[in-house]
Design an enzyme around this catalytic site. Structure first.
Site, PDB file in Angstrom:
ATOM      1  N   ARG A  22      -6.024  -4.106   8.056  1.00 33.62           N
ATOM      2  CA  ARG A  22      -5.837  -2.858   8.793  1.00 33.62           C
ATOM      3  C   ARG A  22      -4.751  -2.009   8.143  1.00 33.62           C
ATOM      4  O   ARG A  22      -3.726  -2.497   7.714  1.00 33.62           O
ATOM      5  CB  ARG A  22      -5.437  -3.147  10.246  1.00 33.62           C
ATOM      6  N   GLU A  55     -15.973  -5.174   2.741  1.00 38.68           N
ATOM      7  CA  GLU A  55     -15.374  -3.861   2.951  1.00 38.68           C
ATOM      8  C   GLU A  55     -16.382  -2.766   3.303  1.00 38.68           C
ATOM      9  O   GLU A  55     -16.155  -2.008   4.243  1.00 38.68           O
ATOM     10  CB  GLU A  55     -14.587  -3.449   1.707  1.00 38.68           C
ATOM     11  N   HIS A  70       0.846  -1.189   0.000  1.00 34.56           N
ATOM     12  CA  HIS A  70       0.000   0.000   0.000  1.00 34.56           C
ATOM     13  C   HIS A  70       0.887   1.246   0.000  1.00 34.56           C
ATOM     14  O   HIS A  70       1.855   1.325   0.757  1.00 34.56           O
ATOM     15  CB  HIS A  70      -0.929   0.005   1.211  1.00 34.56           C
ATOM     16  N   ARG A  92      -5.063 -10.908  -5.118  1.00 34.20           N
ATOM     17  CA  ARG A  92      -6.306 -10.178  -4.805  1.00 34.20           C
ATOM     18  C   ARG A  92      -6.830  -9.526  -6.076  1.00 34.20           C
ATOM     19  O   ARG A  92      -6.076  -8.946  -6.838  1.00 34.20           O
ATOM     20  CB  ARG A  92      -6.076  -9.107  -3.735  1.00 34.20           C
ATOM     21  N   ARG A 150      -9.471   6.142  -3.478  1.00 33.09           N
ATOM     22  CA  ARG A 150      -8.980   5.142  -2.541  1.00 33.09           C
ATOM     23  C   ARG A 150      -8.848   5.744  -1.154  1.00 33.09           C
ATOM     24  O   ARG A 150      -8.652   6.939  -0.982  1.00 33.09           O
ATOM     25  CB  ARG A 150      -7.646   4.568  -3.010  1.00 33.09           C
ATOM     26  N   ASP A 163     -12.140   0.997   3.552  1.00 34.55           N
ATOM     27  CA  ASP A 163     -13.316   1.436   2.799  1.00 34.55           C
ATOM     28  C   ASP A 163     -14.544   1.567   3.681  1.00 34.55           C
ATOM     29  O   ASP A 163     -15.399   2.408   3.418  1.00 34.55           O
ATOM     30  CB  ASP A 163     -13.580   0.473   1.642  1.00 34.55           C
TER      31      ASP A 163
END
Length: 1052
Positions: free
Chosen positions: A754, A675, A154, A554, A887, A716
């Protein structure tokens, strides 16, 4: 987010911390005197003093004077040229980073000096035994614990990797400087080294000029393993084992590891078109290559250490068999590799060099867990594009240049200078010319080398006796080197044909010879040696396996539906996505029960669909030996899971047909990720529906040991409904999922997605695990560690050991002493009421106020964040301008920069106010004291409020926001004050962070540098928005973003 993950030490010694900050500040000041001149350094000091004075006035409650000083500060900054602004931003940013390094150093130092760690294994085991847990229950629970930490790419790590290494070096120097036995000259040398590092940092560009590729991100994750986790894991497991032995009388079994590691780097393709099937395959192979390379180094060090002759009969026979092995077998083995030098190497290197290491391996004189055993600048040598391999393919011959597999070097790399020297040689195609060329290659590669080896290594007949462990482990090393060479070929898309017996394919194959050595040593009175470096290596193999970190895949559920649309249309079955849920399930279940492939080999599909199908084929080729889970983001129905199961089954049938044998490993676990608030509310129903399907339930029992994994997303859901509502919906969703699995007798593992910041579910690890619903952590847990948190928690071996221990003890306590549920039903009802008001308040601002989107874009640097180049994926899932498809990371990141931190608290104040106005204040105070979950929410909000700054947020509004939207900003600032008021009422604290004075003081120490950075950012944003093509101004802005992130200790 270091501030909110302070699991390492409760307090730090501020006297020594201030001393180190002063030292580093003075050294930075000296460097800048040389680099930018005395006059400008004096100007920087004037700005710092102005900012410090304003902070002092505000803390004393003299608001008017504080406002006046801040206006003077803003005026000084507005008169700066871009060159001056850039120098100021760099200077204050580097100082904030140096403070962060000193802070981490002192947390570690405090922990090391504490007689008993809070939350340590020793402390927790003792506490549990005192609470009535039997030693056997404690021992079995620890041994059966299964925690997996998943490192993700991320985009929240703002520092370049080059600078991260320099920061690590400074941390090591601070640690060395603490030694009480240092003489005056040694201490002066430490200071000189610090000056060199700070000078190097100053002269290094802090901005990334190109976006990283997914492979770059994966390489960064592998670097964390090499620089820290590789050293930390054996140390951590020793601590667990020693504590177990102390309290239960039995050590941790040698191959038992309560924690393992996974990765999303190179596998997370959700909204990231740069992660392709080829990228996933390459990253998986690269991870294997890195694991093998690390094992080669460790085996080399181990061979040097294990010089004894005494061994078991079994190992002795194997060692003699290795020595007496026929040259013919070795020659045949080498022929597979088409290496012209292999025949001679078989004689001279395989046998003799295996017997006696040719040089002292790096770190051989150090304990295996030594922190500074390697270079202070960890490097990752990976297969590069600049080497070639002799490869017979389609009747043609090409050359490769690779590190010598038979070499005694403990760390050969395909990117080494030796390999690049020969890369231009071309082999003629005729057989006779080819043979001559191969002989020439052999002669050139060994010229001047064999005579040196004769001097270095005695001939076999002259050896006084054999060292059996060296012979045996030399064979292991040889097999590891062949495995590494095979992976290099695969990375170059030159698979060839190989004899599986000649390389390691599984973790068990590598463990077998190491355990044989261990058992031999234990049986021959060398147990104390066996429990040293050899035990550490076995524990590393048990933890990291042959793949280092298994890679999760994913993808978003809609992409799978689009793929089935293409297939059903091609087969004239209609449009899959237009069917209702029951029709989808009927179709999917019927196909899953069948034995034929669904996807025709002749099908032609769009590139996006082809990429999905290619991913499943790569997954089938790699199998569960290399890959972990397949995570479905935005999952909302049972059909989302069965769709992936069907595509996976179809790919495995196709691949096994091509291979003529079964696919390697088993099927991947398919993990739905819930989410949004809506999807979280339906999570339990989806799992019940899945488990009610006979095929699926039997599939889980047969292929996944009766274990269902479910992922819950924090980012999200928080962006969707606000932090309070998201936290409550996540709590209820986990309860419902656990209940659903229990109804069908299926075990469940919850996977927590997380982030680092509180707005994305971040917070202290221990607090987070201890506040989960009872029964949701039953010895198993998966959790992501993202972006800057990977470096903050695992960047140094000492901090990594502590974090691993905290994961173990928190999961252990949550399993054996689960947190209490809400004491009364009315507490749940009260949470529902607060959540409802909070969600309405949040959404009325973020999604329903037509002015909010424009206000967000004006008041924050959101639009400019994309220039940071900190991640390979786009900032939006889809090409729209609304909040919905933005995002969560840039959403949080932008508000953190302005010090408003709006997503973490918006709506909370309204919900708490509504409950208090109904006369429920005392009930909320009781909930805070007695319910871990509710207490954690309030404490985390209080942390956020302690870092927020209304005056700075106001300055952004006054300078950057249009007049017609400034009223919205004023209303939001009032809401922030209201939130702080009611949080303090419920917590019983007179002031924010009253229960965390260390954090409060650390924040106050940063303000004289952080506040000017924010005010400079406002000034540069104002200039840049008048001239958005000004690249110099953009650079200055990006440097202020870096500096503020360093001061706030988190990004998104």
């Amino acid at each position: 987010m270091t501030d909110t993950t302070d699991d390492i030490a409760e307090e730090i010694s501020f006297q020594s911390f201030d001393d180190d900050c002063r030292l580093l500040g003075n050294l930075l000041n000296d460097v800048m005197q040389r680099e930018v001149g005395t006059a400008f350094v004096e100007k920087l000091e004037k700005i710092r003093i102005l900012a410090q004075s304003a902070c002092n006035m505000r803390q004393a409650g003299i608001e008017d004077m504080a406002d006046m000083l801040e206006k003077q500060l803003a005026s000084e900054l507005s008169n700066m040229t871009l060159e001056e602004a850039q120098t100021l931003a760099r200077a204050f940013g580097h100082y904030l980073t140096l403070m962060a390094i000193a802070e981490t150093h002192h947390r570690v130092r405090k922990g090391v000096n504490m007689a008993n760690f809070a939350k340590s294994c020793d402390d927790s085991f003792r506490q549990l035994l005192q609470d009535g847990i039997s030693p056997d229950d404690l021992y079995n629970t620890v041994c059966n614990q299964a925690v997996e930490i998943v490192l993700t790419a991320h985009p929240t790590q703002i520092n370049r990797r080059t600078l991260q290494y320099k920061h690590i070096k400074i941390a090591h120097l601070l640690d060395y400087n603490d030694r009480p036995d240092l003489g005056h000259e040694d201490r002066e040398m430490v200071i000189e080294d610090l000056v060199r590092e700070i000078t190097s940092i100053w002269q290094t560009d802090e901005l990334r000029r190109q976006k990283p590729t997914p492979v770059d991100e994966a390489r960064a994750g592998l670097n964390i393993v090499e620089q820290s986790l590789w050293k930390a894991v054996p140390h951590y497991l020793r601590r667990v084992s020693n504590a177990l032995k102390k309290h239960t009388g039995k050590p941790l079994p040698l191959t038992c590891t309560p924690i393992k590691f996974g990765s999303w780097m190179g596998g997370d393709r959700d909204g990231n078109p740069n992660v392709t099937a080829k990228v996933t395959k390459d990253v998986s192979l690269l991870s294997r290559w890195m694991a093998i390379d690390l094992y080669i180094r460790e085996v080399d060090s181990l061979r040097f250490e294990l010089s004894m002759k005494r061994c078991s009969d079994k190992l002795s026979k194997l060692a003699h068999a290795i020595l007496e092995g026929s040259d013919a077998n070795n020659e045949t083995q080498r022929e597979h590799w088409s290496q012209p030098e292999s025949r001679s190497q078989s004689k001279h290197l395989n046998l003799t060099a295996s017997l006696l290491p040719s040089k002292l391996p790096a770190r051989a004189h150090l304990p295996s867990c030594a922190v500074n055993g390697e270079s202070d600048h960890p490097r990752l040598d990976i297969p590069g594009p600049d080497y070639k391999q002799v490869n017979h393919k389609d009747g043609k011959t090409s050359t490769t240049n690779m590190s010598n597999a038979g070499s005694s070097s403990s760390h050969s790399s395909p990117t080494s200078s030796e390999s690049s020297n020969n890369s231009s040689i071309t082999i003629p195609r005729s057989p006779s010319q080819q043979l001559l060329a191969q002989r020439k290659l052999y002669a050139e590669s060994h010229m001047g080398r064999s005579s040196f080896q004769k001097l270095l290594e005695p001939k076999l007949p002259h050896l006084p006796g054999i060292a059996p462990y060296r012979v045996f482990l030399g064979d292991v090393k040889d097999k590891l080197q062949r495995t590494r060479r095979r992976l290099e070929l695969l990375l170059e898309d030159c698979p060839g044909e190989f004899d599986p017996s000649q390389y390691y394919e599984t973790t068990e194959q590598l463990l077998e010879p190491l355990l044989l050595c261990y058992e031999s040593m234990q049986s021959c009175g060398s147990g104390v040696l066996a429990d040293g470096r050899l035990a550490d290596l076995i524990r590393r193999v048990a933890t990291f396996g042959i793949v280092l970190m298994k890679l999760d895949l994913r993808q978003e559920s809609g992409r799978h539906a689009d793929t089935l649309d293409a297939i059903t249309k091609y087969l004239d079955m209609g449009t899959y996505s237009e069917w209702d849920e029951e029709k989808k399930l009927d179709f999917l279940t019927r196909e899953l029960k069948g034995k034929r492939p669904l996807v025709p080999t002749s099908i032609e599909v769009a590139p996006d669909v082809k990429e999905v199908l290619d991913t499943f084929r790569i997954a089938a080729e790699l199998g569960s030996d290399s890959l972990g889970a397949y995570v479905i983001s935005m999952a909302s129905n049972a059909s989302d899971v069965l769709t992936v199961e069907l595509l996976q089954k179809d790919a495995r049938l196709t691949v096994s047909g091509k291979l003529g044998s079964a696919c390697p490993g088993g099927t991947l676990r398919v993990v739905p990720l819930f989410e949004t608030v809506k999807d979280l509310r339906g999570a339990g129903s989806v799992i019940r529906k899945l488990l009610s399907i006979d095929w699926y339930r039997q599939h889980i029992i047969k292929n996944h040991n009766g274990h269902q994994e479910v992922m819950v997303g924090y980012s999200d859901s928080g962006k969707d409904a606000g932090r309070f509502t998201a936290a409550w919906e996540l709590y209820k969703a986990q309860e419902d999922v656990v209940a659903a699995c229990n109804e069908y007798g299926i075990k469940v593992t919850l996977f927590h997605g997380r982030g680092g910041s509180i707005g994305r579910g971040g917070g202290p690890t221990y607090m987070a695990i201890q506040s989960q619903p009872p029964g949701s952590v039953m010895g198993t847990l998966r959790s992501t560690e993202q972006g800057e948190m990977v470096q903050a928690k695992f960047g140094l071996p000492q901090t990594a050991v502590r974090q691993l221990e905290i994961y173990t003890t928190a999961v252990l306590l949550a399993t054996l002493r689960p947190p209490l549920p809400p004491r009364e039903e009315k507490w749940r009802n009260l949470m529902e009421d607060i959540s409802k008001i909070s969600c309405q308040s949040y959404r009325s601002v973020v999604y329903e106020n037509p002015e909010f989107l424009s206000y967000f874009n004006e008041a924050t640097p959101q639009a400019e964040l994309g220039f940071l180049n900190i991640g390979s994926r786009p900032t939006r899932r889809k090409a729209t301008t609304g909040i919905g498809h933005l995002r969560a990371i840039p959403w949080i990141f932008a508000w953190t920069q302005t010090r408003f931190v709006l997503p973490a608290w918006l709506g909370v104040g309204a919900g708490l106010k509504g409950a208090c106005e109904k006369g429920l204040t005392e009930e909320l105070k009781v909930m805070y004291k007695e319910w871990n979950f509710f207490q954690s929410i309030i404490d985390l909000i209080e942390m956020v409020l302690g870092k927020a700054d209304i005056s700075i947020a106001k300055h952004y509004d006054e300078v950057l926001v249009s007049e017609e939207r400034q009223e919205l900003g004023r209303e939001l600032r009032k809401e922030l004050i209201t939130t702080g008021k009611f949080v303090s009422v419920i917590s019983g604290h007179d002031k924010l962070l009253q229960n965390n004075r260390t954090l409060k003081r650390l924040i106050e120490n940063r303000l004289p540098f952080l506040n000017p950075m924010n005010m400079l950012q406002v000034e540069i944003l104002k200039r840049l928005r008048r001239d958005d093509d000004n690249l110099k101004a953009r650079d200055v802005l990006l440097i202020t973003i870096n500096g503020i992130a360093a001061g706030m200790r988190n990004t998104g």
